[in-house]
Design an enzyme around this catalytic site. Structure first.
Site, short mmCIF file in Angstrom:
data_model
loop_
_atom_site.label_atom_id
_atom_site.label_comp_id
_atom_site.label_asym_id
_atom_site.label_seq_id
_atom_site.Cartn_x
_atom_site.Cartn_y
_atom_site.Cartn_z
N TRP A 127 0.86 -1.20 0.00
CA TRP A 127 0.00 0.00 0.00
C TRP A 127 0.89 1.24 0.00
CZ3 TRP A 127 -1.74 2.84 4.80
CH2 TRP A 127 -2.71 3.79 4.50
N ASP A 208 -1.29 -5.37 8.96
CA ASP A 208 -2.28 -4.38 8.54
C ASP A 208 -3.47 -5.16 7.98
OD1 ASP A 208 -3.75 -2.27 7.58
OD2 ASP A 208 -2.12 -1.37 6.42
N LYS A 243 -13.68 -0.34 5.57
CA LYS A 243 -14.22 -1.11 4.45
C LYS A 243 -15.33 -2.06 4.89
CE LYS A 243 -10.21 0.47 2.79
NZ LYS A 243 -9.26 1.27 3.60
#
Length: 393
Positions: A127, A208, A243
């Site tokens: 990311w 993560d 999300k």
């Protein structure tokens, strides 16, 4: 004073959003911005979250500060969701954070306090925000091989070979599930080998986990995190609610840290102090909605049902796109799309092909060819497949 500030580079995603908004073509398709969208192109407020918000509106009688570490109910509910039977209260310290990004930032700030000479190892690719956050807090950075561009799968042997070089106290940043940007994930046997390696080396995993429930289901997506939490003595876990609860703008996240029991209280105090230094009290609204959903059986069941519909919908879009590309190209080279999990896959296009997709066909994706599967719909998947085939990717 401020004349000495260097100009900051333009964010690639923000630039892409601007280009998309300015494009007058009615059939343009946004596969760039990393948010979930339904078949109508909307990022919905989930049903259970709406119900919880209505209940909160009726019952909440104050907006006073909560706790420096965040509400215990939220932190407990998230520990149960992410760690399940792997959680050990005697080893677990946690704080609510400003989203998953805040959790990553706080984890790395904690590392600078405990081990300023630690190297942070990140996957190649990762990311995009992982690298600048690591550099911003002043930690050393290394990359480990992860994604094989030819097969569009992970290269587990190369990953393990590179990580065999970690030192005790180094931090290895892992994506708990649904790797961003590639969508390619380790197999269970790879996770087992990785957990054993990190435990043997004395490295500290930083997991993560931002997409739990978007890949193979809530429990399956947490399996790797739970395995590592049970295998390694010290583990950092940055979890996002953006999300899987759809509360992007509410910035609800949590940082959990596993440590030996004798260090747990000191660690909890340090995390709470870091919250105080950064923003005093963490935001509560989104975190409270999440804890309400997770602790109310009816709300939780409705949330899980809607989340499962979202997950299977993305899987169906992946399979449809792969099947359509097989039909158009006569090749199985896009079969990886059906094997990847989560919102993203790397298509394998060059920057020039990505630009051609945008300029000639109105198909927008990030320059490294990361595409957001949730930007596909039943109505546009054939259009996207035809554009990909036309660009000879």
């Amino acid at each position: 004073m401020f004349g000495a500030l260097p100009p900051q580079g333009e964010d690639q995603i923000i630039r892409l959003m601007g280009q998309f908004r300015a494009d007058p073509r009615p059939d343009k398709v946004d596969l760039g911005v990393g948010v979930y969208r339904n078949a109508q192109g909307v990022t919905p407020v989930m049903r259970a979250v709406q119900t919880a918000e209505q209940q909160l509106l009726q019952s909440q009688n104050t907006k006073a500060y909560t706790a420096l570490a965040g509400e215990q109910a939220f932190r407990d509910a998230m520990a149960d969701l992410v760690l399940g039977p792997a959680q050990d209260p005697a080893r677990l310290a946690s704080v609510a954070t400003v989203g998953g990004t805040g959790a990553v930032f706080m984890a790395l700030r904690l590392v600078t306090m405990a081990r300023p000479d630690a190297q942070v190892w990140v996957s190649d690719p990762t990311w995009p925000n992982h690298i600048p956050i690591t550099q911003h807090v002043g930690l050393g950075l290394k990359t480990y091989r992860y994604f094989d561009a030819e097969s569009r799968a992970i290269d587990a042997a190369a990953m393990l070979a590179d990580l065999s070089q970690v030192r005790p106290g180094d931090v290895v940043l892992l994506h708990g599930c649904c790797h961003n940007p590639t969508g390619a994930n380790p197999q269970p046997s790879d996770w087992q080998a990785l957990a054993t390696l990190l435990a043997t080396k004395g490295a500290v995993p930083l997991i993560d986990i931002a997409y739990q429930g978007f890949g193979d289901g809530l429990e399956a997506d947490a399996a790797a995190t739970r395995l590592i939490a049970q295998t390694c003595e010290e583990v950092l876990i940055a979890a996002s609610c953006s999300k899987n609860f759809g509360v992007y703008r509410e910035r609800a996240g949590v940082l959990m840290v596993m440590t030996p029991p004798q260090l747990r209280d000191t660690l909890q105090g340090t995390l709470t102090a870091l919250n105080r230094l950064n923003y005093s009290f963490p935001p509560d609204h989104g975190a409270r909605l999440v804890s309400m959903v997770l602790t109310d059986p009816a709300l939780r069941a409705d949330w899980q049902a809607e989340l499962e519909d979202m997950r299977t919908g993305m899987l169906h879009l992946r399979e449809t796109l792969a099947r359509e590309l097989r039909r158009l190209t006569g090749s199985d080279r896009f079969g990886f799309l059906a094997q990847h999990r989560g919102m993203f896959s790397r298509l394998g296009a060059t920057p020039e092909q990505v630009e051609k997709l945008r300029a000639d066909h109105g198909i927008y994706m990030v320059g490294d060819s990361r595409m957001n599967i949730a930007g596909l719909t039943k109505a546009n998947v054939s259009q996207v497949a035809q554009a990909i085939a036309a660009c000879n990717i």
